[in-house]
Design an enzyme around this catalytic site. Sequence first.
Site, PDB file in Angstrom:
ATOM      1  NE  ARG A  48      -5.419  -7.750  -0.496  1.00 60.69           N
ATOM      2  CZ  ARG A  48      -5.754  -6.601   0.073  1.00 60.69           C
ATOM      3  NH1 ARG A  48      -6.536  -6.604   1.147  1.00 60.69           N
ATOM      4  NH2 ARG A  48      -5.299  -5.463  -0.405  1.00 60.69           N
ATOM      5  CE1 TYR A  74      -3.692  -2.193  -0.074  1.00 60.79           C
ATOM      6  CE2 TYR A  74      -4.192  -1.605   2.194  1.00 60.79           C
ATOM      7  CZ  TYR A  74      -4.528  -2.263   1.026  1.00 60.79           C
ATOM      8  OH  TYR A  74      -5.682  -2.986   0.970  1.00 60.79           O
ATOM      9  CD  GLU A 120     -11.856  -6.634   7.710  1.00 65.87           C
ATOM     10  OE1 GLU A 120     -11.132  -7.432   8.341  1.00 65.87           O
ATOM     11  OE2 GLU A 120     -11.651  -5.401   7.680  1.00 65.87           O
TER      12      GLU A 120
END
Length: 330
Positions: free
Chosen positions: A213, A200, A318
Site C-alpha cells: 500500500r 486478495y 484513484e
Amino acid sequence: MISSTLHSCTEEDAAPPPGGAFRMAAVEFRSAPASLELGEGHVAMTVPMARPGEPGHRETWWCEEPPEIGAAGGIRFALGDEVAFCAATIEHRSVYAPVVERRYREVFDFLEGHGYRRLLRVWNFIETINAANADGLEVYRDFCKGRSDAFAAHPEFYNSMPAATGIGTTGSGISFFLLAVKDTEVRHIENRRQTPAYRYPERYGPRSPSFARATAMTARRGEPPTLFVSGTASILGHETVFEGDIEKQCATTADNIAELIANCYGPSKALADVDTVKAYVRHAHHVPFVQAFCEATFGGAALAVFNVDICRGDLLVEIEAVVGGAAVRV
C-alpha cells in the site's frame, strides 16, 4: 538521493531541487503515443494519459550525481550511485501475461545484476484496462498474472513488494517505470483498513496484484522518511465501497491515505503535508469535483488529474501521493 518535480507541460521546466541535482528521467503524461528513448543525459518517456487538447504533465526525477544512462534489451535506464530508474514499454498484445512476465524479469535481472536489490516504487500504465483480452480475461488481470509470475521468479523482490500504481491510459500498449535502490532503508507498509493486495481472494483474478500500500524510504540517518503512497481507492478489506458515489469514494480514499501517513509518521504529519498528488478519474464529469477535493484535502501539493479508466470497473477515482521529508522536493 532522489527527488522529483511535477508540473504542467505548459510551464517552463522546473529548476533542479536545492543543493544540486542531475536529471535522471523526464516522464511526460500527455496526448501522444507511448515512447521511450535516451535524451541528453537522461531517460525520456512519454505515457499517453491526457485527452486531446489537454496540456498534460511532466514529472522529472533527479539524483545527486550525473547518472549513467543506457539501454539493455527493451529497458532504458538511468543509474545513480544509490538509485536506479528503469523503464520499458510493451506494444499492444491480444494477451499480455507472457510478455509482461518476460519484460519484468528482464528488469529484475538487470537490477539484481547491478546491485539494486530493493524496489522503491513502480508505476504501470495499461491500455483498455477493464476490457477483455483474446482469452476473455480482463486486461488488468492478464497484466497481474504476468507481473506476479515475474515476482515469483525473483524471491528477493517477491518477499519485499513495493508501492505501485496500475492504471488505465488513453493510448495503446503498456508502459511502466520504477525506482530501485541499493542500500537505502526502505519499509513497505500495509493499511489495517485493507487486505494486502497480494492476498486478495481468487475472485479478483488468477494472480493477486503485486504491490504494497505504501513504501517509506529513509535516505539518510536522522532525516524523516519519504513516503510513497500507492494508487489508493475506495476499498475496505478487499471490497469496493460506495459504488457510484464520487464524494464518498473520494472521502474513503483520503481516509485510506491518512491511515498510511499515520502508520509512517504518527501524529507529526497528515493529509495537508502531502507534497505530490496524482489523481485518476474514470468519468470526465467528475474531474472538477476531484480537482477541488484534492486541492482542499492536500493543501498546496503539486497536483495532476487524469481522466482514465481504473483497475476495477466499480471504482470512480484513484489517488497516489508522495509525502516529502528531505528527499523529495516539488
